[in-house]
Design an enzyme around this catalytic site. Structure first.
Site, PDB file in Angstrom:
ATOM      1  N   LYS A 133      14.809   4.219  -2.027  1.00 23.79           N
ATOM      2  CA  LYS A 133      13.552   3.629  -2.480  1.00 23.79           C
ATOM      3  C   LYS A 133      13.463   3.772  -3.997  1.00 23.79           C
ATOM      4  CE  LYS A 133       8.584   3.962  -1.301  1.00 23.79           C
ATOM      5  NZ  LYS A 133       7.626   4.692  -0.429  1.00 23.79           N
TER       6      LYS A 133
ATOM      7  N   SER B 212       4.624   2.108   2.452  1.00 21.73           N
ATOM      8  CA  SER B 212       5.089   1.485   1.223  1.00 21.73           C
ATOM      9  C   SER B 212       6.604   1.359   1.141  1.00 21.73           C
ATOM     10  CB  SER B 212       4.594   2.310   0.029  1.00 21.73           C
ATOM     11  OG  SER B 212       5.136   3.633   0.075  1.00 21.73           O
TER      12      SER B 212
ATOM     13  N   SER C  73       4.361   6.307   5.084  1.00 19.44           N
ATOM     14  CA  SER C  73       5.113   5.243   4.412  1.00 19.44           C
ATOM     15  C   SER C  73       6.545   5.086   4.885  1.00 19.44           C
ATOM     16  CB  SER C  73       5.105   5.473   2.895  1.00 19.44           C
ATOM     17  OG  SER C  73       3.811   5.296   2.383  1.00 19.44           O
TER      18      SER C  73
END
Length: 533
Positions: free
Chosen positions: A76, A184, A208
């Site tokens: 990420k 996210s 997330s």
């Protein structure tokens, strides 16, 4: 090749049936062909090719393969990688290249992992859909129609159109006929789901990792707080952030966890006790296991598909000899409100460092320092980030501090105590939904404000973060419209062995139909798929 597990990859590499170079190129090619899903912010092709070559050299010399030897991975874009742009999907960090590696990056690289890219995300990890990114939204591959085009529209901005530099795939993010990936960490989940990597790192502050894992039909693990290091993970909420792991199987998640877990001298919040690696057995039995069903988790708005999947899972465990009992977590009803207050407070504190002077975006303002701060933040942050900063600062005002921040901390303790009482009563794991339903359409998601949507999508997940306990989302079934539904197992502190053993047992029983995108390798100039396995 792209459907192999990490264990199978290591065996094939050792036996010489595949090479790390070929594996890397396969994943990079899949990433390019699925690029219209917009799941990567940047591709680290040169770094990946160097790492793959190093793995092949080691294997040619008959050296024992490392635990992640030649395994393509994605991080990420809020994990620092030395010399690689790390943007948090924000204009504020558009020119930031860290001078060091995050501990998760360092440990996986040392174990032989091949990092192929940085995953798209909600800006600064604030969101539950991965649509609030300066790079444009991440698109769920399930039920999505891929279009292979050869057009002159090759150089538009990514916030309006996501275009392949080679001109192969073009999509318009203004179209609303696609499902969100969840957030996210949507980019990480999509990267694993489409076969662009075998494991991806994410961050999990309120769900997330588990939220997008559920929507994309993959496994999402949030370890116990302190088991994995946050060093080099750009913080959102320090007291809740946990590096998460996204994989296709539970065993793959355990393999990656064993590589990265344990004390880190750079992170004082990591455990100092010895970490015993998780060892999973396909012969594991749930007979005699005590599984708790929290009665407060029958939240309003939960879809019939999710309720049915939940009940079927409970019945499946009971038929196999587990003891399934209803338990109570009485302060759950206050959990999401408490989470929002604490989240905004820590966001306000963490975002204060982005002032336009030390690093990050700097607005062309010479009038005053205050105006420079204000303009840099106005240009660098999106509306969601700015609104959370303002809310957090309001909660932390002297006149509000006791009524909001201190009260929320007290409620957080009660929420944590609820979990501890349940586990102390003999419950081994909790079984809950991961999300209210399957992935919503983009147009439906954006029809409400971000805060409302985030509360809805984090309702089942954020309490585990506030308590610091481990949780994992496992694909359970497909909904009536052919989209993945995940269920969540929650365990006690540092009980990843039990948690993942139960999760793997469940995974074996349901035999979830993984997404198959082999059609992307076809030579046809136009490929359309409406996925529904």
């Amino acid at each position: 090749m792209l459907s192999l597990t990490i264990r199978e990859i290591l065996t094939h590499l050792k036996d010489g049936r595949i090479s790390a170079k070929d594996l890397c190129e396969k994943c990079l090619e899949r990433s390019r062909k699925a690029k219209e899903l917009n799941f990567l912010i940047s591709e680290t092709r040169e770094l990946a090719q160097m790492s793959a070559a190093d793995s092949d050299n080691r294997l040619d010399k008959k050296l024992p393969p490392r635990n992640l030897e030649g395994v393509p991975m994605v991080f990420k874009d809020n994990f620092c990688m030395k010399g690689i742009p790390t943007t948090c999907a924000s204009r504020m960090l558009s020119n930031f290249s860290p001078p060091y590696n995050a501990t998760m990056v360092q440990r996986t690289s040392a174990a032989g992992a091949v990092i192929v890219g940085k995953a798209n995300m909600d800006e600064f990890a604030m969101g539950s859909a991965s649509v609030d990114s300066v790079a444009g939204p991440v698109i769920n591959p399930w039920k999505y129609k891929f279009r292979k085009r050869h057009s002159k529209e090759r150089h538009g901005r990514r916030n309006n159109q996501s275009k392949d530099s080679a001109g192969d795939h073009v999509i318009s993010s203004s179209s609303s006929d696609w499902f969100i990936a969840g957030g996210s960490s949507g980019g990480s989940a999509v990267a694993v789901a489409v076969g662009a990597c075998y494991a991806a790192f994410s961050s999990d502050t309120g769900g997330s990792t588990r939220n997008p894992a559920s929507y994309c039909g993959v496994v999402g693990l949030k370890p116990t707080y302190g088991l994995t290091s946050r060093h080099g993970l750009i913080p959102l909420v320090n007291s809740m952030d946990v590096p998460g792991i996204v994989t296709r199987t539970v065993d793959d998640a355990a393999t990656v966890l064993n590589v990265v877990a344990g004390h880190d001298v750079h992170d004082s919040t990591t455990i100092r006790d010895h970490f015993d690696p998780v060892s999973l057995s396909t012969e594991f039995s749930v007979k005699g296991l005590n599984v708790g069903i929290p009665k407060e988790y029958f939240a309003p708005g939960t879809s019939p598909d999710v309720v049915l999947a939940w009940r079927r899972a409970a019945d499946m465990l009971e038929r196999a000899g587990a003891r399934v009992t209803e338990v109570s977590l009485p302060h759950t009803q206050y959990s999401i409100i408490c989470y929002n207050v604490l989240c905004c407070c820590e966001v306000a504190s963490n975002m204060a460092r982005y002032d336009g002077i030390e690093y990050g975006l700097r607005a062309p303002v010479d009038d005053s320092t205050e105006e420079l701060y204000a303009q840099s933040r106005r240009e660098g942050f999106n509306y969601v980030v700015r609104s959370r900063i303002l809310s957090g600062n309001w909660f932390l005002l002297k006149r509000n501090y006791e009524d909001y921040f201190i009260k929320a901390q007290r409620v957080r303790r009660l929420i944590s105590d609820d979990f501890q009482k349940v586990f102390a009563s003999g419950v081994d794991v909790l079984l809950t939904p991961t999300t209210l339903g399957d992935a919503p359409l983009f147009r439906d998601y954006v029809s409400e404000d971000n805060r409302t949507r985030t509360e809805q999508h984090d309702v089942y997940t954020q309490s585990a973060n506030m308590a610091g306990i481990p949780a994992v989302s496992v694909p359970a079934c497909l909904s009536t419209q052919g989209l993945p539904i995940g269920l969540q197992f929650i365990g006690n502190h540092f009980q990843e062995q039990t948690l993942l053993s139960v999760a793997q047992w469940f995974e074996q029983q349901v035999n979830f139909p993984s997404l198959n995108l082999d059609h992307l390798d076809a030579e046809s100039p136009t490929v359309a798929l409406e996925q529904g396995l």
